[in-house]
Design a protein around this motif. Sequence first.
Motif, mmCIF file in Angstrom:
data_model
loop_
_atom_site.group_PDB
_atom_site.id
_atom_site.type_symbol
_atom_site.label_atom_id
_atom_site.label_comp_id
_atom_site.label_asym_id
_atom_site.label_seq_id
_atom_site.Cartn_x
_atom_site.Cartn_y
_atom_site.Cartn_z
ATOM 1 N N PHE A 22 0.875 -1.043 -0.013
ATOM 2 C CA PHE A 22 -0.140 0.024 -0.048
ATOM 3 C C PHE A 22 0.860 1.352 0.105
ATOM 4 O O PHE A 22 0.467 2.414 -0.475
ATOM 5 C CB PHE A 22 -0.843 -0.005 1.287
ATOM 6 N N GLY A 23 2.083 1.097 0.486
ATOM 7 C CA GLY A 23 3.012 2.314 0.596
ATOM 8 C C GLY A 23 2.763 2.661 2.179
ATOM 9 O O GLY A 23 1.712 3.075 2.596
ATOM 10 N N VAL A 24 3.759 3.279 2.535
ATOM 11 C CA VAL A 24 3.794 3.730 4.120
ATOM 12 C C VAL A 24 4.520 4.897 4.214
ATOM 13 O O VAL A 24 5.496 5.117 3.550
ATOM 14 C CB VAL A 24 4.369 2.630 4.876
ATOM 15 N N ASN A 25 4.129 5.732 5.145
ATOM 16 C CA ASN A 25 4.648 6.902 5.526
ATOM 17 C C ASN A 25 5.637 6.734 7.104
ATOM 18 O O ASN A 25 5.482 5.445 7.429
ATOM 19 C CB ASN A 25 3.725 8.049 5.943
ATOM 20 N N VAL A 26 6.230 7.423 7.405
ATOM 21 C CA VAL A 26 6.925 7.240 8.604
ATOM 22 C C VAL A 26 6.412 6.738 9.797
ATOM 23 O O VAL A 26 6.748 6.056 10.672
ATOM 24 C CB VAL A 26 8.043 8.621 8.833
ATOM 25 N N MET A 27 5.060 7.443 9.941
ATOM 26 C CA MET A 27 4.382 7.044 11.125
ATOM 27 C C MET A 27 3.754 5.739 11.055
ATOM 28 O O MET A 27 3.821 5.077 12.107
ATOM 29 C CB MET A 27 2.850 8.091 11.026
ATOM 30 N N ILE A 223 -5.710 -2.065 7.697
ATOM 31 C CA ILE A 223 -6.648 -1.024 7.390
ATOM 32 C C ILE A 223 -6.168 0.420 7.699
ATOM 33 O O ILE A 223 -6.537 1.334 6.926
ATOM 34 C CB ILE A 223 -7.774 -1.342 8.457
ATOM 35 N N LEU A 224 -5.325 0.709 8.677
ATOM 36 C CA LEU A 224 -4.789 1.769 9.017
ATOM 37 C C LEU A 224 -3.930 2.240 7.826
ATOM 38 O O LEU A 224 -3.763 3.524 7.396
ATOM 39 C CB LEU A 224 -4.173 1.685 10.165
ATOM 40 N N SER A 225 -3.142 1.257 7.502
ATOM 41 C CA SER A 225 -2.327 1.561 6.129
ATOM 42 C C SER A 225 -2.857 1.901 4.860
ATOM 43 O O SER A 225 -2.327 2.743 4.286
ATOM 44 C CB SER A 225 -1.242 0.442 6.273
ATOM 45 N N LYS A 226 -4.004 1.182 4.775
ATOM 46 C CA LYS A 226 -4.806 1.686 3.434
ATOM 47 C C LYS A 226 -5.442 3.101 3.765
ATOM 48 O O LYS A 226 -5.377 3.846 2.545
ATOM 49 C CB LYS A 226 -5.977 0.711 3.538
ATOM 50 N N LEU A 227 -5.854 3.482 4.996
ATOM 51 C CA LEU A 227 -6.416 4.860 4.940
ATOM 52 C C LEU A 227 -5.738 5.994 5.139
ATOM 53 O O LEU A 227 -5.540 6.983 4.779
ATOM 54 C CB LEU A 227 -7.469 4.789 6.316
ATOM 55 N N TYR A 228 -4.525 5.713 6.106
ATOM 56 C CA TYR A 228 -3.688 6.811 6.390
ATOM 57 C C TYR A 228 -2.159 6.716 6.235
ATOM 58 O O TYR A 228 -1.292 7.487 6.600
ATOM 59 C CB TYR A 228 -3.823 7.207 7.984
ATOM 60 N N GLY A 229 -1.661 5.306 5.476
ATOM 61 C CA GLY A 229 -0.347 5.204 5.302
ATOM 62 C C GLY A 229 0.407 5.658 4.067
ATOM 63 O O GLY A 229 1.311 5.101 3.773
ATOM 64 N N GLY A 230 -0.255 6.376 3.264
ATOM 65 C CA GLY A 230 0.146 6.561 2.057
ATOM 66 C C GLY A 230 1.436 7.593 2.479
ATOM 67 O O GLY A 230 1.713 8.255 3.336
ATOM 68 N N TYR A 231 2.265 7.880 1.141
ATOM 69 C CA TYR A 231 3.200 8.762 1.235
ATOM 70 C C TYR A 231 2.994 10.253 1.367
ATOM 71 O O TYR A 231 2.022 10.561 0.787
ATOM 72 C CB TYR A 231 4.064 8.495 -0.012
#
Length: 231
Positions: A22-27, A223-231
Amino acid sequence: MSNLNPITKILCILAVNIVITFGVNVMMELVMLASVSALFWANGKWKKSIRYILIFLFLLFGDKCILPLISAAWLSTLSCLVFIAFRKFFFCIMAADFFISTTEINVMIASMEKLKIPEAIIIPLAVLVRFFPTVKEEWNHIRAAMRMRNIGTGVGQILLHPIETMEYIIVPLLFSTVKIGEELAAAALARGLGMKKRRTNLCRVSFKAADCFVMICSVTVVILSKLYGGY
């Protein structure tokens, strides 16, 4: 969580891979680091947990502080591969190491047989799980043999003399891995894997409350990565 079912651990690895896809940010990276580190700590692998945390912090520091200071194009590209690209796959390696270092082969086979998973999947996975610790042992034996012959095995030796390193370490290791794979496959078949009759097993496997908790946490992270984990 010290006696998780191997199926639960496999689902954790799948969850980590899905999150990375999905792609993840630092958080989200920090969330995954805390989640997998907690599994290591719960299984008494706190040294490995600390080691992985330090490696991640170094990669994050390099991305945020060192990379902006690099002006050379080739060095910047190489640094991106180390500090950014490798960091994205870092959690896959971390989750796989947790699975391999905390899972007994017999328990894994019993769990998968109980779920009626085909042996075409069980046998290669059993060989794969035992393969990496065996290769690590062979790597240590090769380094010990090199030290007995006063041949350096440190990072400096590898950087200064890469051709010699290839000759003294990589080539013997490649020959050993081929032999190890054949021996592990033969050992798996000798233990009864591949028989038409059902194997007996002394391991009692079941899904406990800890397994349900870890599965729920894994789904939540996905689910959190899909909703808030974008770059």
